[in-house]
Design a protein around this motif. Structure first.
Motif, PDB file in Angstrom:
ATOM      1  N   PRO A  68      -5.442  -4.300   3.389  1.00 20.67           N
ATOM      2  CA  PRO A  68      -5.429  -5.378   2.389  1.00 20.67           C
ATOM      3  C   PRO A  68      -5.971  -6.684   2.964  1.00 20.67           C
ATOM      4  N   ASN A  91      -7.221  -3.869  -1.412  1.00 21.84           N
ATOM      5  CA  ASN A  91      -6.600  -4.655  -2.492  1.00 21.84           C
ATOM      6  C   ASN A  91      -7.597  -5.606  -3.152  1.00 21.84           C
ATOM      7  N   GLU A  95      -4.041  -5.707  -7.003  1.00 15.30           N
ATOM      8  CA  GLU A  95      -2.986  -4.951  -7.681  1.00 15.30           C
ATOM      9  C   GLU A  95      -1.748  -4.742  -6.817  1.00 15.30           C
ATOM     10  N   LYS A  96      -1.868  -4.982  -5.513  1.00 14.21           N
ATOM     11  CA  LYS A  96      -0.722  -4.835  -4.616  1.00 14.21           C
ATOM     12  C   LYS A  96      -0.058  -6.193  -4.451  1.00 14.21           C
ATOM     13  N   LYS A  99       0.314  -8.682  -1.209  1.00 10.48           N
ATOM     14  CA  LYS A  99      -0.671  -8.313  -0.196  1.00 10.48           C
ATOM     15  C   LYS A  99      -1.923  -9.170  -0.341  1.00 10.48           C
ATOM     16  N   VAL A 101      -5.736 -10.192  -0.779  1.00 15.07           N
ATOM     17  CA  VAL A 101      -6.786  -9.613  -1.617  1.00 15.07           C
ATOM     18  C   VAL A 101      -8.079  -9.529  -0.821  1.00 15.07           C
TER      19      VAL A 101
END
Length: 233
Positions: A68, A91, A95-96, A99, A101
């Motif tokens: 990530p 990522n 979406e996590k 975390k 990006v």
């Protein structure tokens, strides 16, 4: 008692392809291999654009470079299978929760269908200024440069080996220009004896260099992948 038909059953599952008029025997063999390849079937079932997606999965599962927040460049990204694998792992779509990006830029000589989460450009990575252009798209230096590129096959094994080594060396020099310190370079090569100079070069520039044939790589293929990590900058 029912008869044991497992052997016959396995043979029946193999798809046979007849050589059509005007089609080369080599093309028929390729088609038959594709139809019976479990990774081709799995790629279709899971929505990947090609079986090569599983190669980068295998490599990342072992070496963990698609994390990530990573900034990634995919050279020769068509048809996009490696992008599809990298996007959730870095990522790129955010979406996590909690975390970092990541960001991924794919480049190729041909046009590639868009993929959500990836920035794809039609570009010759060996053109003057391509490294600066990619860094501007990426918003800085890369953490990972990866390449599944292969030169067009000539049918002559040694010639094909030399061509792909030259292409891999060009990708490596591109990586030297765009990688951040500590970064990783991943590329396909063909075993054949001429890769010694490439290995020597990579060992000068990276702290660790490994050579791997992932499980998803066909057993009869001479391809392997070099994973060079810890770019010295």
């Amino acid at each position: 008692m029912a008869k044991n038909t497992s052997g016959r059953g396995r043979r029946d599952l193999t798809v046979k392809v007849k050589t059509a008029r005007g089609r080369k025997l080599s093309s028929t063999r390729w088609l038959q291999r594709q139809l019976n390849d479990p990774y081709v079937q799995r790629a279709k079932a899971e929505g990947f654009r090609g079986r090569a997606a599983f190669k980068i999965m295998d490599l990342d599962d072992k070496f963990r470079f698609l994390v990530p927040g990573a900034r990634v460049v995919d050279l020769g990204c068509a048809p996009g299978g490696w992008l599809q694998v990298a996007i959730p792992r870095i990522n790129a779509l955010g979406e996590k929760s909690g975390k970092a990006v990541g960001r991924i830029v794919g480049v190729d000589l041909q046009e590639v269908e868009p993929i959500a989460g990836a920035e794809i450009h039609q570009l010759d990575f060996m053109a003057d200024g391509a490294d600066d252009q990619v860094k501007s798209w990426l918003g800085g230096k890369a953490d990972v440069v990866m390449s599944d590129m292969a030169a067009s096959a000539s049918g002559h094994k040694q010639t094909d080996h030399l061509r792909i080594i030259a292409l891999c060396e060009a990708a490596a020099y591109f990586a030297f220009d765009v990688l951040d310190e500590g970064g990783t370079f991943v590329a396909k090569v063909l075993a054949g004896g001429a890769e010694g100079e490439l290995q020597k070069l990579l060992k000068q520039k990276f702290t660790t260099v490994a050579n791997v044939k992932p499980p998803s790589s066909r057993a009869d293929s001479s391809e392997k992948f070099v994973i060079a990590s810890g770019f010295r900058g």
